[in-house]
Design a protein around this motif. Structure first.
Motif, PDB file in Angstrom:
ATOM      1  N   ALA A  98       1.070  -1.547   0.175  1.00  0.00           N
ATOM      2  CA  ALA A  98      -0.193  -0.238  -0.347  1.00  0.00           C
ATOM      3  C   ALA A  98       1.284   1.132   0.137  1.00  0.00           C
ATOM      4  N   SER A  99       2.205   1.479   0.671  1.00  0.00           N
ATOM      5  CA  SER A  99       2.622   2.615   0.918  1.00  0.00           C
ATOM      6  C   SER A  99       4.095   2.257   1.384  1.00  0.00           C
ATOM      7  N   LEU A 100       5.263   1.146   0.352  1.00  0.00           N
ATOM      8  CA  LEU A 100       6.468   1.146   1.481  1.00  0.00           C
ATOM      9  C   LEU A 100       7.190   2.310   1.618  1.00  0.00           C
ATOM     10  N   GLY A 101       7.149   2.092   3.194  1.00  0.00           N
ATOM     11  CA  GLY A 101       8.623   3.259   3.236  1.00  0.00           C
ATOM     12  C   GLY A 101      10.077   3.083   3.900  1.00  0.00           C
ATOM     13  N   LEU A 102       9.976   1.959   4.153  1.00  0.00           N
ATOM     14  CA  LEU A 102      11.212   0.895   4.242  1.00  0.00           C
ATOM     15  C   LEU A 102      11.842   0.223   4.115  1.00  0.00           C
ATOM     16  N   VAL A 103      13.054   0.257   3.284  1.00  0.00           N
ATOM     17  CA  VAL A 103      12.976  -1.068   2.866  1.00  0.00           C
ATOM     18  C   VAL A 103      14.482  -1.850   3.766  1.00  0.00           C
ATOM     19  N   VAL A 104      14.442  -2.688   4.924  1.00  0.00           N
ATOM     20  CA  VAL A 104      15.096  -2.912   5.746  1.00  0.00           C
ATOM     21  C   VAL A 104      15.787  -4.709   5.158  1.00  0.00           C
ATOM     22  N   ILE A 105      17.111  -5.238   4.727  1.00  0.00           N
ATOM     23  CA  ILE A 105      17.605  -6.401   4.254  1.00  0.00           C
ATOM     24  C   ILE A 105      18.136  -7.066   5.272  1.00  0.00           C
ATOM     25  N   ASP A 106      18.081  -8.259   5.654  1.00  0.00           N
ATOM     26  CA  ASP A 106      19.134  -8.843   6.916  1.00  0.00           C
ATOM     27  C   ASP A 106      20.462  -9.476   6.001  1.00  0.00           C
ATOM     28  N   GLU A 107      21.843  -9.923   6.504  1.00  0.00           N
ATOM     29  CA  GLU A 107      22.712 -10.144   5.543  1.00  0.00           C
ATOM     30  C   GLU A 107      22.187 -10.451   4.116  1.00  0.00           C
ATOM     31  N   GLN A 108      23.093  -8.895   3.848  1.00  0.00           N
ATOM     32  CA  GLN A 108      22.621  -8.382   2.320  1.00  0.00           C
ATOM     33  C   GLN A 108      23.541  -8.923   1.593  1.00  0.00           C
ATOM     34  N   HIS A 109      24.609  -9.386   1.343  1.00  0.00           N
ATOM     35  CA  HIS A 109      24.941  -9.819   1.247  1.00  0.00           C
ATOM     36  C   HIS A 109      24.549 -11.651  -0.067  1.00  0.00           C
ATOM     37  N   ARG A 110      23.440 -11.569   0.873  1.00  0.00           N
ATOM     38  CA  ARG A 110      22.684 -13.539   0.411  1.00  0.00           C
ATOM     39  C   ARG A 110      21.938 -12.616  -1.320  1.00  0.00           C
ATOM     40  N   PHE A 111      21.934 -10.937  -1.390  1.00  0.00           N
ATOM     41  CA  PHE A 111      20.988 -11.213  -2.064  1.00  0.00           C
ATOM     42  C   PHE A 111      22.046  -9.762  -3.604  1.00  0.00           C
ATOM     43  N   GLY A 112      21.679 -10.116  -4.272  1.00  0.00           N
ATOM     44  CA  GLY A 112      21.865  -9.588  -5.412  1.00  0.00           C
ATOM     45  C   GLY A 112      21.506  -8.142  -5.616  1.00  0.00           C
ATOM     46  N   VAL A 113      22.483  -6.964  -5.620  1.00  0.00           N
ATOM     47  CA  VAL A 113      21.935  -5.508  -7.027  1.00  0.00           C
ATOM     48  C   VAL A 113      20.002  -5.709  -7.273  1.00  0.00           C
ATOM     49  N   ASP A 114      19.988  -7.013  -7.920  1.00  0.00           N
ATOM     50  CA  ASP A 114      18.860  -7.065  -9.154  1.00  0.00           C
ATOM     51  C   ASP A 114      17.228  -7.181  -7.945  1.00  0.00           C
ATOM     52  N   HIS A 115      17.964  -7.964  -6.718  1.00  0.00           N
ATOM     53  CA  HIS A 115      16.861  -8.328  -5.719  1.00  0.00           C
ATOM     54  C   HIS A 115      16.259  -6.663  -5.175  1.00  0.00           C
ATOM     55  N   ARG A 116      17.097  -5.749  -4.884  1.00  0.00           N
ATOM     56  CA  ARG A 116      17.008  -5.032  -3.267  1.00  0.00           C
ATOM     57  C   ARG A 116      15.932  -3.559  -5.020  1.00  0.00           C
ATOM     58  N   ARG A 117      17.040  -3.514  -6.030  1.00  0.00           N
ATOM     59  CA  ARG A 117      16.235  -2.729  -6.777  1.00  0.00           C
ATOM     60  C   ARG A 117      15.340  -3.106  -6.982  1.00  0.00           C
ATOM     61  N   ARG A 118      14.168  -4.282  -7.116  1.00  0.00           N
ATOM     62  CA  ARG A 118      13.036  -4.705  -7.371  1.00  0.00           C
ATOM     63  C   ARG A 118      12.686  -4.432  -5.886  1.00  0.00           C
ATOM     64  N   LEU A 119      12.995  -4.776  -5.173  1.00  0.00           N
ATOM     65  CA  LEU A 119      11.976  -4.214  -3.794  1.00  0.00           C
ATOM     66  C   LEU A 119      12.007  -2.608  -3.964  1.00  0.00           C
ATOM     67  N   ARG A 120      12.757  -1.691  -4.041  1.00  0.00           N
ATOM     68  CA  ARG A 120      12.798  -0.550  -3.975  1.00  0.00           C
ATOM     69  C   ARG A 120      11.665   0.366  -5.388  1.00  0.00           C
ATOM     70  N   SER A 121      11.510  -0.186  -6.014  1.00  0.00           N
ATOM     71  CA  SER A 121       9.928  -0.347  -7.013  1.00  0.00           C
ATOM     72  C   SER A 121       9.292  -0.227  -6.655  1.00  0.00           C
ATOM     73  N   LYS A 122       8.992  -0.862  -5.228  1.00  0.00           N
ATOM     74  CA  LYS A 122       7.922  -0.937  -4.660  1.00  0.00           C
ATOM     75  C   LYS A 122       7.163   0.291  -3.988  1.00  0.00           C
ATOM     76  N   GLY A 123       7.648   1.506  -3.487  1.00  0.00           N
ATOM     77  CA  GLY A 123       7.415   2.710  -3.217  1.00  0.00           C
ATOM     78  C   GLY A 123       6.209   3.571  -3.486  1.00  0.00           C
ATOM     79  N   PRO A 124       5.746   4.012  -2.607  1.00  0.00           N
ATOM     80  CA  PRO A 124       4.414   4.439  -2.990  1.00  0.00           C
ATOM     81  C   PRO A 124       4.841   5.598  -3.983  1.00  0.00           C
ATOM     82  N   GLY A 125       3.630   5.645  -5.054  1.00  0.00           N
ATOM     83  CA  GLY A 125       3.135   6.783  -6.148  1.00  0.00           C
ATOM     84  C   GLY A 125       4.269   7.899  -6.471  1.00  0.00           C
TER      85      GLY A 125
END
Length: 737
Positions: free
Chosen positions: A404-431
């Motif tokens: 509905a309105s994603l304002g903050l993303v916390v990624i634990d043990e970030q070395h398990r995720f590539g750039v693409d994973h984080r990019r997809r979450l950041r694209s889910k922000g509101p408006g």
């Protein structure tokens, strides 16, 4: 041609410069244009031995001498196809034979033409002995004609570049290619502005590449490479500066509310926050309160209290009318985070329930193995905004998950995720807005340590521990010493007898699996090498063997690995937490996040097969309660093996930050702007993030100043081109990490 080159600025294809074999040699390394070839530095240089008389040389010595060819002869080899070419030369006092074993006749002809009788050459090589005659000889020497003058002699004694080679490629081919490229060095793209080159005391680029490929002295090689090191740091920092500029232009939800969830949560915490936790918490609050996105690296050792800090930030997002997502790399860790958050929040997480707090929110879990009904209910709460906090694995990244309105993303043990994973979450922000991002790690992996050095992220470091844990000691156990191994298992049995629990970690599930690939280690010269280790032990077979050990008689043994269903894994972990399993044999599925305060012993079998970060995470699974932890790094390597020394370094470093430096040296920095997490020389060709830290600082100042004055790089087309090339090589779709 000059006009065409000037417009291309170094991008001229090598097909217009080189002969076919030279072009193919460069193409084998992915080098296809002038710019890239001139920056393809030699691996090392050979410096000729001082000139001396052949009379003063001995077998096994390196020699450089000016000689005259006296006699040339060749004959067929007896045992295999080819010829032996023997060239007798003299320096006027002594004779020596230059011997070549040549498979093709055209090679015999080539050397014979260059070593005609009476010709004076400078020869270099190692003195040996002919097994048949006992006479001194130099096998496959390096030689060249030289101008008989002081300048010519100095040229002949210059350092010689040694390039990496592929199959059927000769050094002379690589050298010839780069020397031809130097004729067009004036047309190379120059990402570093001339005023900065001058201010930093660097050679201009054409002079620098000439010093790299055709140095006259050893100092030339250093001066030439210095420009390439700085240029690489400058381009990298310019990328980071661009990302900061992009962030400042992008809107983000401003998380500025002071309560009520944050206040209520702080009041019911069963412990006092440390000064470090409070300080870092305030820094995060200041950054997420901005109206443009911020990316932070929250690094703290195992047990330093990062999760509580992250949860307070997530509550701030909810208080501000937005949502927060916590992304975990495994279902086991996601489920544990979900339970931990529910336990810490209590009635603050039970919105809509009779016993829920008046200001409560909902905390939802989303994983790939959830049942359809639970998943549907969770997605409804996420989409409607009823779930203020969502915990999940990669399942959060699918297109079907709409916040509905994603304002903050916390990624634990970030070395398990590539750039693409984080990019997809950041694209889910509101408006069209971009959420803020906090990435957490207990052991900064090489990529993270490098990013911290070059400053792509806002680094928040939590060094103190809340002091509620007893800690852990680590020991390397060589299996070649049976007394040590037996004592390890006896120690585990003692802890079980004291009502505590033991973890045993294996590198694979079944021992019938295909043998894992060779382990990558460092040799005594610091070079990466591969070595074939003994086959790793498996979970199932190890559990069966341990059940027969007399020391462990009566111990309740369980297993945990990736082939079990999510429900089976959860049931096993529930039994461990409940104290119904004394010894758990597992894969690295327990590497991160597993919190069993009663566990006091961690035994890692075949520890040489695990990375620095993995081993530190694994030993962090014990000593989390009131009882001190012991970690045994069990290995079948010998003390002389390079991997054994690495394990001792890990065991002796209790601090995750010291281990990050060790990991960075062993594995390399990885891809600093793209997807790759590690790999020596995968991204950095000249720059060393440890050795060149002062240069990185200088390049950062210069790059950020250039971008501040010219954000679109209108006046710096060469820099813009270098950035585009760099990002294209890393990831064609790369965005801010």
């Amino acid at each position: 041609m000059a006009r065409r080159l000037e417009s291309a600025r170094g991008s001229m294809p090598l097909s217009e410069l080189l002969e076919r074999k030279e072009k193919l040699a460069m193409a084998s390394f992915g080098v296809r244009d002038l710019d890239t070839m001139m920056r393809f530095a030699p691996r090392r240089y050979t410096v000729p031995a001082p000139l001396r008389s052949l009379h003063d040389t001995h077998e096994g010595e390196e020699v450089s001498a000016i000689v005259t060819v006296e006699r040339v002869s060749s004959r067929s080899m007896r045992s295999r196809h080819g010829s032996i070419l023997e060239v007798v030369v003299t320096d006027g006092i002594e004779n020596i034979t230059l011997t070549f074993f040549l498979a093709k006749q055209h090679l015999v002809d080539w050397h014979t033409k260059r070593l005609a009788v009476g010709r004076r050459v400078l020869v270099r090589g190692t003195v040996g002995r002919n097994k048949m005659t006992g006479n001194p000889q130099i096998t496959h020497p390096d030689y060249e004609e030289f101008e008989d003058s002081e300048e010519g002699l100095a040229h002949a004694q210059r350092p010689r570049p040694v390039y990496p080679l592929r199959k059927n490629i000769a050094q002379r081919t690589m050298r010839a290619a780069t020397e031809k490229g130097l004729e067009f060095a004036e047309y190379l793209a120059r990402p570093v502005p001339a005023r900065i080159v001058e201010a930093r005391g660097l050679l201009p680029l054409p002079e620098a590449v000439a010093a790299v490929h055709t140095p006259r002295t050893e100092q030339d090689t250093l001066s030439g490479v210095a420009h390439l090191v700085y240029e690489e740091a400058f381009v990298l920092q310019a990328i980071f500066a661009q990302r900061r500029t992009l962030d400042e232009r992008s809107p983000a939800p401003a998380l500025r509310a002071e309560g009520p969830l944050q206040t209520a949560f702080d009041e019911r915490l069963p412990f006092e926050l440390t000064a470090g936790q409070k300080e870092i918490g305030e820094e995060i609050i200041e950054r997420v309160g901005r109206d443009h996105p911020t990316s932070m690296l929250l690094q703290g050792d195992v047990g330093s209290g990062k999760t509580v800090i992250a949860l307070r930030a997530m509550l701030r997002a909810v208080d501000s009318g937005h949502q927060a997502a916590l992304l975990a790399p495994t279902e086991v860790l996601a489920e544990q985070h979900h339970r931990t958050i529910l336990g810490l929040l209590g009635d603050l997480a039970r919105a809509g329930q009779l016993d829920g707090h008046l200001d409560a929110t909902r905390v939802r879990l989303l994983t790939g193995s959830q049942k359809t009904s639970a998943r549907r209910e969770t997605l409804l709460d996420v989409t409607s905004g009823q779930a203020g906090i969502v915990v999940g694995t990669h399942a959060l990244l699918t297109e079907s998950v709409e916040f509905a309105s994603l304002g903050l993303v916390v990624i634990d043990e970030q070395h398990r995720f590539g750039v693409d994973h984080r990019r997809r979450l950041r694209s889910k922000g509101p408006g069209g807005m971009t959420p803020h991002v906090v990435v957490m790690t207990a052991t900064p992996i090489p990529r993270t340590a490098a990013l911290a050095t070059v400053g792509d992220l806002d680094v928040l470091t939590l060094r103190e521990s809340p002091g509620m844990r007893a800690g852990v000691e680590s020991f390397v156990v060589p299996e070649q010493l049976p007394k040590w191994e037996n004592r390890m298992w006896a120690r585990a049995a003692e802890e079980i007898a004291a009502q505590r629990q033991v973890f045993v970690v294996c590198a694979r599930i079944d021992e019938t699996d295909d043998s894992p690939p060779p382990a990558t280690i460092l040799d005594e010269n610091g070079e990466i090498s591969e070595t074939r280790l003994e086959e790793a032990r498996g979970v199932t077979a190890t559990a069966e063997r341990l059940a027969t050990r007399p020391e462990l008689a009566g111990a309740r043994i369980g297993v945990l690995h990736g082939r079990l269903t999510s429900e089976q894994k959860q049931q096993t972990m529930d039994r461990v937490v409940a104290g119904e399993i004394d010894l758990l044999v597992a894969t690295t599925v327990i590497e991160v996040g597993v919190d069993v305060p009663n566990a006091s012993v961690m035994i890692v079998l075949d520890a040489e097969r695990f990375g620095v970060s993995q081993l530190h995470q694994l030993r962090g699974r014990v000593g989390r309660g009131e009882h001190p932890g012991i970690a045994f790094l069990d290995t079948r390597t010998t003390p002389e093996h390079p991997a054994f020394a690495r394990l001792e370094g890990i065991a002796g470093a209790a601090d995750g930050f010291a281990l990050a430096d060790l990991d960075l040296q062993v594995r390399g920095a990885g891809d600093l702007v793209g997807e790759e997490q590690s790999g020596l020389q995968r991204t950095l060709k000249h720059l060393d993030v440890i050795r060149d830290a002062p240069i990185i600082d200088q390049a950062r100042q210069d790059a950020f100043a250039v971008l501040a004055a010219d954000p679109d790089l209108t006046d710096h087309p060469d820099l813009a081109g270098a950035i585009a090339n760099r990002l294209r090589d890393a990831d064609p779709d790369v965005e801010r990490s």
